[in-house]
Design an enzyme around this catalytic site. Structure first.
Site, PDB file in Angstrom:
ATOM      1  N   ASP A  74     -24.753  28.148  25.149  1.00  0.00           N
ATOM      2  CA  ASP A  74     -23.732  27.106  25.217  1.00  0.00           C
ATOM      3  C   ASP A  74     -23.152  27.094  26.626  1.00  0.00           C
ATOM      4  O   ASP A  74     -23.473  27.951  27.458  1.00  0.00           O
ATOM      5  CB  ASP A  74     -22.636  27.326  24.171  1.00  0.00           C
ATOM      6  CG  ASP A  74     -22.182  28.782  24.105  1.00  0.00           C
ATOM      7  OD1 ASP A  74     -22.085  29.413  25.178  1.00  0.00           O
ATOM      8  OD2 ASP A  74     -21.929  29.286  22.998  1.00  0.00           O
ATOM      9  N   ASP A  76     -19.552  26.947  28.761  1.00  0.00           N
ATOM     10  CA  ASP A  76     -18.105  27.104  28.729  1.00  0.00           C
ATOM     11  C   ASP A  76     -17.512  26.625  30.043  1.00  0.00           C
ATOM     12  O   ASP A  76     -18.152  26.714  31.110  1.00  0.00           O
ATOM     13  CB  ASP A  76     -17.715  28.558  28.491  1.00  0.00           C
ATOM     14  CG  ASP A  76     -18.170  29.062  27.126  1.00  0.00           C
ATOM     15  OD1 ASP A  76     -18.378  28.219  26.230  1.00  0.00           O
ATOM     16  OD2 ASP A  76     -18.312  30.286  26.963  1.00  0.00           O
ATOM     17  N   ASP A 157     -14.104  40.318  31.114  1.00  0.00           N
ATOM     18  CA  ASP A 157     -14.538  41.655  30.712  1.00  0.00           C
ATOM     19  C   ASP A 157     -15.576  42.262  31.647  1.00  0.00           C
ATOM     20  O   ASP A 157     -15.362  43.335  32.209  1.00  0.00           O
ATOM     21  CB  ASP A 157     -15.055  41.636  29.263  1.00  0.00           C
ATOM     22  CG  ASP A 157     -16.068  40.529  29.003  1.00  0.00           C
ATOM     23  OD1 ASP A 157     -16.511  39.854  29.960  1.00  0.00           O
ATOM     24  OD2 ASP A 157     -16.429  40.340  27.826  1.00  0.00           O
TER      25      ASP A 157
END
Length: 468
Positions: A74, A76, A157
């Protein structure tokens, strides 16, 4: 002037801040990514936000995967616009989430996820923002403190996910040496690993998932605290862990993911009963789980559907079978023992990973089929073939046999029975009827007869001998 330059070159270089406050900028000549590779819907979102005066970039996994030559799952978008501002710019958008507010912009079946730049986790709230709340363990409970692009890169992260692509200039902004780690095939946390895991223990599972998916190594400082902090996963909501388990085992690298979970002591917090079964009977338990994961990976590679119900049935079976056997030793019939043990195990497991009923029900039906498959006398075999769970139960039986479980040739019998003609099937049933009454099938088939009326019970043996 020259003397100062020489002194500066001789002086020890300071370690670069991690991540950088000024990004490494890669021009379109320095990377293979082109705007034509970005989803046109994502481009539409980015361009509209930029034309409205906001910063907006393709970010994270899509940039990483395109640099690796992989098709992104996907796309983002990260932006300086708040969720409310994004929603106002798109009729087809809605705000989701509480701990972490996002906007989903819908384009038919494709959803572009838009996230506002986040800041670091500070004690005092910024103006017009909600203060981050922490659990006493350090886990973040709310994360809606908005910030700058630089701050957003710092709170991501992993370095390989802190890459921002601007389709207009076709530049990549790298704030955390992510391109370097991609080239060196490393999974590296941004910031202090122990603190980042305490903020969100699920990052330990994400490290494993990315390492398995990309065939990367987990950088040694990133890996060092995982075993010690693995118990923190017990504080994560079971519903969230269920979603993470699906990502771990249904991404096409389930077998290597299982190895990494065991290596870093992360499997036990997710499946405590199965982890104990692996300790009690490691050879059989590991063989069954591993073969199920290999089969799952193969089906995904071939584009075939996979069901979480079958996967969870396999992951939990090594813990279920001994419990059912113990209940049988106490005098319960085999079918009742299996059902009681299954109910107890499912309740326990859902405390750790909240498996929805739409999966636990077929999962229990697959287990129940293991007790019914040995009962083939009379018309039972044909009735089982018509059962919608027969195929899953049959596949599960073959899985058990592949792990070394002895079933007296039951899997081969069912394989032949499915391929046989009607007359061949009748002959196979007659041969079963000629077996000694002390065979393992008899007690299982005798239990249901007690529930039948007397006349039908008397006719049963004659029908079986006639091959009906």
């Amino acid at each position: 002037m020259l003397k100062k330059l020489i002194q500066s070159l001789r002086s020890p270089r300071k370690r670069q801040p991690h991540p950088r406050t000024t990004p490494l900028v890669l021009s379109k000549r320095q990377h293979p990514l082109g705007r034509q590779q970005i989803s046109r819907n994502a481009l539409s979102v980015i361009e509209r936000l930029q034309h409205s005066g906001y910063q907006a970039y393709a970010v994270g996994g899509c940039v990483r995967d395109l640099l690796l030559g992989l098709p992104p799952k996907d796309f983002d978008v990260a932006t300086s616009a708040t969720p409310e501002q994004v929603r106002a710019a798109f009729r087809n958008a809605r705000v989701i989430g509480r701990r972490f507010k996002l906007v989903h912009v819908h384009f038919g079946r494709e959803i572009i996820e838009v996230a506002t730049f986040r800041a670091g986790h500070v004690e005092q709230a910024r103006p017009d923002n909600q203060q981050s709340a922490h659990h006493e363990s350090g886990r973040i409970l709310r994360d809606n403190v908005y910030g700058t692009l630089e701050e957003d890169a710092e709170r991501r992260d992993f370095t390989i996910n802190a890459l921002y692509y601007d389709p207009g200039s076709e530049r990549i902004l790298d704030y955390a040496h992510g391109v370097h780690d991609i080239r060196n095939q490393l999974i590296r946390l941004i910031g202090n690993p122990e603190q980042r895991y305490q903020e969100d223990p699920v990052r330990m599972l994400r490290a494993v998932r990315f390492a398995a998916k990309l065939d990367f190594d987990i950088e040694r400082h990133t890996a060092a605290p995982i075993r010690r902090l693995a118990p923190l996963l017990r504080d994560i909501p079971a519903a969230r862990l269920f979603e993470e388990v699906l990502k771990l085992f249904l991404s096409g690298q389930a077998e290597i993911t299982f190895d990494l979970l065991c290596q870093y002591d992360l499997f036990a917090p997710l499946f405590p009963a199965s982890a104990k079964a692996l300790q009690r009977n490691p050879r059989y338990s590991e063989a069954l789980i591993r073969q199920a994961l290999i089969n799952t990976d193969q089906r995904i590679a071939e584009g075939k559907p996979v069901t979480p119900a079958f996967l969870f049935a396999a992951l939990l079976w090594p813990a279920l079978a001994p419990r059912a056997a113990q209940l049988q030793e106490r005098g319960l019939p085999a079918s009742v023992a299996l059902q009681d043990a299954a109910q107890e195990l499912v309740i326990e497991q859902c405390k750790h990973t909240a498996v929805p009923k739409r999966f636990t029900i077929p999962m229990r039906e697959i287990w129940d089929m293991q007790e019914r498959l040995p009962r083939r006398s009379g018309k039972r075999a044909d009735l089982l073939l018509e059962n919608p769970r027969f195929r899953a139960g049959y596949d599960f039986l073959l899985l058990r046999e592949s792990a070394g479980e002895q079933t007296d040739g039951l899997g081969e019998w069912w394989t032949l029975y499915q391929e046989a003609s009607d007359s061949q099937r009748r002959q196979m049933i007659r041969q079963l009827g000629q077996r000694d009454s002390a065979t393992p099938d008899e007690p299982a088939s005798a239990a249901p007869r007690k529930r039948r009326r007397g006349g039908k019970r008397r006719r049963g043996p004659r029908s079986e001998q006639a091959g009906e």
